[in-house]
Design an enzyme around this catalytic site. Sequence first.
Site, PDB file in Angstrom:
ATOM      1  N   ASP A 235     -56.696  25.484  13.387  1.00 26.07           N
ATOM      2  CA  ASP A 235     -55.355  25.804  13.110  1.00 26.07           C
ATOM      3  C   ASP A 235     -54.694  26.674  14.088  1.00 26.07           C
ATOM      4  O   ASP A 235     -55.333  27.638  14.717  1.00 26.07           O
ATOM      5  CB  ASP A 235     -55.395  26.788  11.860  1.00 26.07           C
ATOM      6  N   ASN A 243     -41.872  28.518  15.387  1.00 24.14           N
ATOM      7  CA  ASN A 243     -40.548  27.664  14.879  1.00 24.14           C
ATOM      8  C   ASN A 243     -39.509  28.504  14.708  1.00 24.14           C
ATOM      9  O   ASN A 243     -38.459  28.299  14.816  1.00 24.14           O
ATOM     10  CB  ASN A 243     -41.255  27.021  13.650  1.00 24.14           C
ATOM     11  N   ASP A 252     -42.988  21.827  18.246  1.00 21.18           N
ATOM     12  CA  ASP A 252     -43.581  20.371  18.385  1.00 21.18           C
ATOM     13  C   ASP A 252     -44.212  20.148  19.864  1.00 21.18           C
ATOM     14  O   ASP A 252     -45.386  19.586  19.886  1.00 21.18           O
ATOM     15  CB  ASP A 252     -42.465  19.249  18.433  1.00 21.18           C
ATOM     16  N   GLU A 278     -49.736  22.359  11.707  1.00 14.51           N
ATOM     17  CA  GLU A 278     -50.276  22.842  12.925  1.00 14.51           C
ATOM     18  C   GLU A 278     -51.771  22.879  12.619  1.00 14.51           C
ATOM     19  O   GLU A 278     -52.605  23.285  13.391  1.00 14.51           O
ATOM     20  CB  GLU A 278     -49.866  24.450  13.044  1.00 14.51           C
TER      21      GLU A 278
END
Length: 360
Positions: A235, A243, A252, A278
């Site tokens: 993770d 973000n 991204d 993620e």
Amino acid sequence: MLVLEDFFINFCILCTGIFLIHHYFLRDHLSNKLIRCKSLRGICHGIFGVVLMHFGIQLNDGVLIDLRSIPMMLAAFVGGWVPTFTATAIIIVFRLVLYPITFSSLNNIYVLGFSAIIFTLICNSRMSAKRKWVLMPLSFIIILASTFYIVIPEFETAIIIFVQYASAIAFASFGAYIIKSYLSRNDENYEKVKLASKKDHLTGLNNVRSFDQAIGSFFSSAKAQEIDLSLLVIDIDHFKQINDTYGHPAGDKVIKKVAQLLLLSCRSVDFVSRNGGEEFSIIMPDCDTDSCQVIAERIRKAVDKSTSRISEVELQVSVSIGYATAVQDNIVSVADLIDKADQGLYKAKQRGRNRVVAGL
């Protein structure tokens, strides 16, 4: 003498045969490199030609006209010389066995044999498929014209029948090309959709659907072979902040960067997937706990040392990794293996992130 209308049945059989042979014998699971598969294709097209011949048009003096040359063209187009000559041999043998041996049947050997050679040469060339499907029927018509007046001595009758026969060959070849093009495009689109259903659109890694299918298969195989199976659950740390601060395009970019590092850091036999957002996972067959930990640390360090350029900022990220190994008899199910790896990830997050922790 009008024979063009009688070709309608032949053309209907031709269309049906193309679909059936393509569906059952010409799909990608039959390798073009295997001689036996090429021979099978030749046999199918040969029988196809015999069926067309059976429903052909019988004229005087044992003259039989039909669309049997089209399966030969198809055999050459899909497989080269092996299926072409196999199909041609079958058609010639059945022509001699099922019908009286006449000058016309002997002439048929020359026409089909010579045509098979020309079809093979055309299809082995580098020209486009469309040009091949123009030259094959054209060459057959030319070969046919060189002997047609011999088997039908009456010049006027020969001309009338030849024009209709040549027209039927031309239109049937065009129809075969249209159908084959449609079927090929359909197969390509199917493969694209099939691949897209198994891959993550952003990273190109396997997606969660592929993971769910693969983990069960790997687990069963490991149990049967009595080998270890390890699972990493990975993770990206503080991904929501990336973000929120830099926007989803930046997120991204980070995800794609991490995906590349995972592929570079793990083994070629490992199954790498993005399980959503993620989170990533790596299924590692024949990998014990120590080896799994070493690879997990290599991944963590590779991500920790890397940077992603976002606008004018060099962004550095880290990952937390949980892992578990299915040693014989210690983990009894796939769900247990996944749960243990998830526990390791949870503990890695609790202990400050950017670390590798085993699930117990």
